[in-house]
Write a protein that holds these residues in place. Structure first.
Motif, PDB file in Angstrom:
ATOM      1  N   ASP A 173       0.802  -1.160  -0.075  1.00 60.87           N
ATOM      2  CA  ASP A 173      -0.047   0.051   0.003  1.00 60.87           C
ATOM      3  C   ASP A 173       0.811   1.398   0.114  1.00 60.87           C
ATOM      4  N   HIS A 174       2.177   1.014   0.186  1.00 55.64           N
ATOM      5  CA  HIS A 174       3.131   2.273   0.294  1.00 55.64           C
ATOM      6  C   HIS A 174       4.053   2.474  -0.743  1.00 55.64           C
ATOM      7  N   ILE A 175       4.246   1.370  -1.407  1.00 52.35           N
ATOM      8  CA  ILE A 175       5.451   1.413  -2.412  1.00 52.35           C
ATOM      9  C   ILE A 175       4.965   2.486  -3.423  1.00 52.35           C
ATOM     10  N   ALA A 176       3.959   2.834  -3.896  1.00 49.27           N
ATOM     11  CA  ALA A 176       3.975   3.740  -4.747  1.00 49.27           C
ATOM     12  C   ALA A 176       4.292   5.289  -4.527  1.00 49.27           C
ATOM     13  N   ASN A 177       4.689   5.200  -3.144  1.00 50.22           N
ATOM     14  CA  ASN A 177       5.121   6.507  -2.694  1.00 50.22           C
ATOM     15  C   ASN A 177       6.649   6.738  -2.456  1.00 50.22           C
ATOM     16  N   TYR A 178       7.364   5.388  -2.626  1.00 46.57           N
ATOM     17  CA  TYR A 178       8.592   5.266  -2.315  1.00 46.57           C
ATOM     18  C   TYR A 178       9.504   5.516  -3.567  1.00 46.57           C
ATOM     19  N   SER A 179      10.619   6.274  -3.515  1.00 39.71           N
ATOM     20  CA  SER A 179      11.643   6.337  -4.736  1.00 39.71           C
ATOM     21  C   SER A 179      12.360   5.227  -4.513  1.00 39.71           C
ATOM     22  N   ILE A 180      13.116   5.180  -5.649  1.00 40.64           N
ATOM     23  CA  ILE A 180      14.031   3.898  -5.700  1.00 40.64           C
ATOM     24  C   ILE A 180      15.152   3.809  -4.701  1.00 40.64           C
ATOM     25  N   GLY A 181      15.393   5.198  -4.278  1.00 39.56           N
ATOM     26  CA  GLY A 181      16.456   5.200  -3.004  1.00 39.56           C
ATOM     27  C   GLY A 181      15.638   4.816  -1.922  1.00 39.56           C
ATOM     28  N   MET A 182      14.786   5.159  -1.524  1.00 36.24           N
ATOM     29  CA  MET A 182      13.917   4.826  -0.484  1.00 36.24           C
ATOM     30  C   MET A 182      13.847   3.273  -0.416  1.00 36.24           C
ATOM     31  N   LEU A 183      13.439   2.539  -1.513  1.00 38.19           N
ATOM     32  CA  LEU A 183      13.201   1.360  -1.507  1.00 38.19           C
ATOM     33  C   LEU A 183      14.469   0.509  -1.164  1.00 38.19           C
ATOM     34  N   ALA A 184      15.191   0.870  -1.907  1.00 39.64           N
ATOM     35  CA  ALA A 184      16.860   0.532  -1.758  1.00 39.64           C
ATOM     36  C   ALA A 184      17.355   0.502  -0.078  1.00 39.64           C
ATOM     37  N   GLN A 185      17.096   1.732   0.358  1.00 38.60           N
ATOM     38  CA  GLN A 185      17.670   2.017   1.882  1.00 38.60           C
ATOM     39  C   GLN A 185      16.682   1.099   2.676  1.00 38.60           C
ATOM     40  N   SER A 186      15.608   1.063   2.559  1.00 39.45           N
ATOM     41  CA  SER A 186      14.597   0.424   3.247  1.00 39.45           C
ATOM     42  C   SER A 186      14.637  -1.333   3.249  1.00 39.45           C
ATOM     43  N   ILE A 196      17.496  -2.178  -9.336  1.00 31.45           N
ATOM     44  CA  ILE A 196      17.265  -1.981 -11.033  1.00 31.45           C
ATOM     45  C   ILE A 196      17.526  -3.474 -11.522  1.00 31.45           C
ATOM     46  N   ARG A 197      18.402  -4.108 -11.193  1.00 32.29           N
ATOM     47  CA  ARG A 197      18.628  -5.603 -11.385  1.00 32.29           C
ATOM     48  C   ARG A 197      17.329  -6.549 -11.168  1.00 32.29           C
ATOM     49  N   PHE A 198      16.647  -6.272 -10.093  1.00 33.32           N
ATOM     50  CA  PHE A 198      15.554  -6.808  -9.847  1.00 33.32           C
ATOM     51  C   PHE A 198      14.394  -6.386 -10.761  1.00 33.32           C
ATOM     52  N   LEU A 199      14.209  -5.033 -10.956  1.00 32.77           N
ATOM     53  CA  LEU A 199      13.025  -4.653 -11.917  1.00 32.77           C
ATOM     54  C   LEU A 199      13.441  -5.454 -13.269  1.00 32.77           C
ATOM     55  N   ASN A 200      14.551  -5.328 -13.758  1.00 35.60           N
ATOM     56  CA  ASN A 200      15.183  -6.005 -15.260  1.00 35.60           C
ATOM     57  C   ASN A 200      14.707  -7.302 -15.044  1.00 35.60           C
ATOM     58  N   LYS A 201      14.880  -8.335 -14.132  1.00 38.28           N
ATOM     59  CA  LYS A 201      14.339  -9.514 -13.879  1.00 38.28           C
ATOM     60  C   LYS A 201      12.948  -9.603 -14.113  1.00 38.28           C
ATOM     61  N   LEU A 202      12.228  -8.693 -13.576  1.00 34.15           N
ATOM     62  CA  LEU A 202      10.693  -8.600 -14.049  1.00 34.15           C
ATOM     63  C   LEU A 202      10.249  -8.170 -15.145  1.00 34.15           C
ATOM     64  N   GLY A 203      11.320  -7.852 -16.140  1.00 35.34           N
ATOM     65  CA  GLY A 203      10.883  -7.222 -17.648  1.00 35.34           C
ATOM     66  C   GLY A 203      10.736  -5.582 -17.499  1.00 35.34           C
ATOM     67  N   TYR A 204      10.949  -4.884 -16.483  1.00 39.30           N
ATOM     68  CA  TYR A 204      10.931  -3.650 -16.365  1.00 39.30           C
ATOM     69  C   TYR A 204      12.094  -3.076 -16.962  1.00 39.30           C
ATOM     70  N   GLN A 205      11.921  -1.802 -17.359  1.00 39.11           N
ATOM     71  CA  GLN A 205      13.058  -0.864 -17.891  1.00 39.11           C
ATOM     72  C   GLN A 205      13.286   0.149 -16.861  1.00 39.11           C
ATOM     73  N   SER A 206      12.436   0.345 -16.174  1.00 46.15           N
ATOM     74  CA  SER A 206      12.555   1.526 -15.020  1.00 46.15           C
ATOM     75  C   SER A 206      11.625   1.311 -14.099  1.00 46.15           C
ATOM     76  N   TYR A 207      12.087   2.134 -12.845  1.00 48.50           N
ATOM     77  CA  TYR A 207      11.157   2.114 -11.629  1.00 48.50           C
ATOM     78  C   TYR A 207       9.962   2.691 -11.893  1.00 48.50           C
ATOM     79  N   PRO A 208       9.802   3.747 -12.608  1.00 49.24           N
ATOM     80  CA  PRO A 208       8.464   4.481 -12.728  1.00 49.24           C
ATOM     81  C   PRO A 208       7.561   3.642 -13.418  1.00 49.24           C
ATOM     82  N   ASP A 209       8.090   2.971 -14.463  1.00 51.03           N
ATOM     83  CA  ASP A 209       7.111   1.869 -15.370  1.00 51.03           C
ATOM     84  C   ASP A 209       6.563   0.815 -14.212  1.00 51.03           C
TER      85      ASP A 209
END
Length: 79
Positions: A33-46, A55-68
């Motif tokens: 419920d909160h991830i949409a409010n996290y920046s990539i840095g906040m997620l990484a730090q958490s 970014i590697r995690f997102l690429n493995k899921l097929g995403y090019q970017s965190y905003p997508d």
């Protein structure tokens, strides 16, 4: 762009993820419920990982970017 929704992609690829990537996946699922409010840095730090690991995690899921990823996650949650 992946064919499935983000949460489906996480579940589908979970066994292929590294330990750090599983940490990210578990954090996202536990804080969905909160991830949409996290920046990539906040997620990484958490998750106590680097931005590059996220970014590697997102690429493995097929995403090019965190905003997508976030856009698709919000769409999936509102469906």
């Amino acid at each position: 762009m992946p064919a499935d929704q983000p949460l489906m992609q996480i579940k589908k690829n979970y066994n292929l993820l590294s330990e750090h990537q599983k940490t990210i996946a578990n954090f996202i699922i536990s804080n969905i419920d909160h991830i949409a409010n996290y920046s990539i840095g906040m997620l990484a730090q958490s998750c106590q990982v680097s931005n590059t690991t996220v970014i590697r995690f997102l690429n493995k899921l097929g995403y090019q970017s965190y905003p997508d990823f976030k856009i698709d996650l919000v769409r999936e949650l509102s469906a």
